[in-house]
Design a protein around this motif. Structure first.
Motif, PDB file in Angstrom:
ATOM      1  N   ALA A 102     -49.565   8.222 -16.209  1.00 32.92           N
ATOM      2  CA  ALA A 102     -48.255   7.675 -15.163  1.00 32.92           C
ATOM      3  C   ALA A 102     -47.122   8.284 -15.525  1.00 32.92           C
ATOM      4  CB  ALA A 102     -48.308   6.265 -15.038  1.00 32.92           C
ATOM      5  N   THR A 103     -46.609   8.311 -16.810  1.00 27.65           N
ATOM      6  CA  THR A 103     -45.327   8.824 -17.007  1.00 27.65           C
ATOM      7  C   THR A 103     -45.365  10.544 -16.897  1.00 27.65           C
ATOM      8  OG1 THR A 103     -45.070   7.298 -18.510  1.00 27.65           O
ATOM      9  CG2 THR A 103     -43.616   9.156 -18.788  1.00 27.65           C
ATOM     10  N   LEU A 104     -46.473  11.130 -17.367  1.00 29.10           N
ATOM     11  CA  LEU A 104     -46.743  12.584 -17.030  1.00 29.10           C
ATOM     12  C   LEU A 104     -46.518  12.825 -15.769  1.00 29.10           C
ATOM     13  CD1 LEU A 104     -46.889  15.182 -18.652  1.00 29.10           C
ATOM     14  CD2 LEU A 104     -49.459  14.842 -18.335  1.00 29.10           C
ATOM     15  N   LEU A 105     -47.404  12.428 -14.666  1.00 28.74           N
ATOM     16  CA  LEU A 105     -47.404  12.764 -13.306  1.00 28.74           C
ATOM     17  C   LEU A 105     -46.270  12.223 -12.601  1.00 28.74           C
ATOM     18  CD1 LEU A 105     -51.130  11.260 -12.500  1.00 28.74           C
ATOM     19  CD2 LEU A 105     -50.295  13.554 -12.855  1.00 28.74           C
ATOM     20  N   PHE A 106     -45.567  11.169 -12.927  1.00 24.36           N
ATOM     21  CA  PHE A 106     -44.122  10.851 -12.548  1.00 24.36           C
ATOM     22  C   PHE A 106     -43.179  12.082 -12.763  1.00 24.36           C
ATOM     23  CE2 PHE A 106     -39.898   8.851 -12.335  1.00 24.36           C
ATOM     24  CZ  PHE A 106     -40.124   8.357 -11.242  1.00 24.36           C
ATOM     25  N   VAL A 107     -43.387  12.470 -14.054  1.00 22.90           N
ATOM     26  CA  VAL A 107     -42.236  13.299 -14.058  1.00 22.90           C
ATOM     27  C   VAL A 107     -42.579  14.975 -13.417  1.00 22.90           C
ATOM     28  CG1 VAL A 107     -41.483  15.051 -15.883  1.00 22.90           C
ATOM     29  CG2 VAL A 107     -41.481  12.829 -16.248  1.00 22.90           C
ATOM     30  N   LEU A 108     -43.795  15.286 -13.584  1.00 17.40           N
ATOM     31  CA  LEU A 108     -44.280  16.426 -13.052  1.00 17.40           C
ATOM     32  C   LEU A 108     -44.315  16.323 -11.448  1.00 17.40           C
ATOM     33  CD1 LEU A 108     -47.314  17.394 -15.110  1.00 17.40           C
ATOM     34  CD2 LEU A 108     -45.020  18.370 -15.169  1.00 17.40           C
ATOM     35  N   PHE A 149     -42.005  21.510  -7.636  1.00 12.79           N
ATOM     36  CA  PHE A 149     -42.505  22.231  -6.170  1.00 12.79           C
ATOM     37  C   PHE A 149     -41.986  21.036  -5.133  1.00 12.79           C
ATOM     38  CE2 PHE A 149     -46.244  20.150  -7.407  1.00 12.79           C
ATOM     39  CZ  PHE A 149     -46.716  19.359  -6.390  1.00 12.79           C
ATOM     40  N   GLN A 150     -41.821  21.346  -3.847  1.00 10.74           N
ATOM     41  CA  GLN A 150     -41.524  20.247  -2.916  1.00 10.74           C
ATOM     42  C   GLN A 150     -42.220  20.598  -1.678  1.00 10.74           C
ATOM     43  OE1 GLN A 150     -37.263  20.074  -1.832  1.00 10.74           O
ATOM     44  NE2 GLN A 150     -37.635  18.820   0.002  1.00 10.74           N
ATOM     45  N   ILE A 151     -43.041  19.407  -1.139  1.00 10.70           N
ATOM     46  CA  ILE A 151     -43.864  19.687   0.036  1.00 10.70           C
ATOM     47  C   ILE A 151     -43.233  18.520   0.990  1.00 10.70           C
ATOM     48  CG2 ILE A 151     -46.158  19.400   1.064  1.00 10.70           C
ATOM     49  CD1 ILE A 151     -47.327  20.131  -1.809  1.00 10.70           C
ATOM     50  N   PRO A 152     -43.186  18.456   2.097  1.00 15.82           N
ATOM     51  CA  PRO A 152     -42.687  19.897   2.765  1.00 15.82           C
ATOM     52  C   PRO A 152     -41.221  20.120   2.486  1.00 15.82           C
ATOM     53  CG  PRO A 152     -42.360  18.152   4.256  1.00 15.82           C
ATOM     54  CD  PRO A 152     -43.049  17.395   2.975  1.00 15.82           C
ATOM     55  N   ALA A 153     -40.890  21.260   2.521  1.00 20.46           N
ATOM     56  CA  ALA A 153     -39.405  22.049   2.084  1.00 20.46           C
ATOM     57  C   ALA A 153     -38.653  22.078   3.350  1.00 20.46           C
ATOM     58  CB  ALA A 153     -39.743  23.496   1.379  1.00 20.46           C
ATOM     59  N   LYS A 154     -37.468  22.630   3.194  1.00 13.44           N
ATOM     60  CA  LYS A 154     -36.637  22.741   4.536  1.00 13.44           C
ATOM     61  C   LYS A 154     -36.980  24.094   4.873  1.00 13.44           C
ATOM     62  CE  LYS A 154     -33.094  20.171   2.599  1.00 13.44           C
ATOM     63  NZ  LYS A 154     -31.619  19.930   2.039  1.00 13.44           N
TER      64      LYS A 154
END
Length: 71
Positions: free
Chosen positions: A11-17, A24-29
């Motif tokens: 949970a901690t690893l996934l929260f950070v990543l 990355f960002q989905i959806p981006a501007k």
């Protein structure tokens, strides 16, 4: 008594990543995906939360990641 640290570490690893904008960002501007832009939006938070829920469900329930330690 042994403690199971698998869910905590996953949970901690996934929260950070999966923090929006970190890797990355989905959806981006203006684009579908951007990498390392360090920005976020409401839609991005919702998409990343859904991805987080799906991936953590796979790791903890379907695969069953467990790391046991003895106290």
């Amino acid at each position: 008594m042994s403690a199971d640290w698998g869910p905590v570490l996953v949970a901690t690893l996934l929260f950070v990543l999966l923090t929006p904008g970190l890797l990355f960002q989905i959806p981006a501007k203006g684009k579908v995906i951007e990498f390392g832009n360090m920005h976020t939006s409401g839609a991005s938070i919702l998409v990343h939360a859904l991805i987080y829920f799906g991936v953590i469900t796979i790791f903890l329930i379907a695969i069953g990641v467990h790391i046991h330690t003895d106290n």
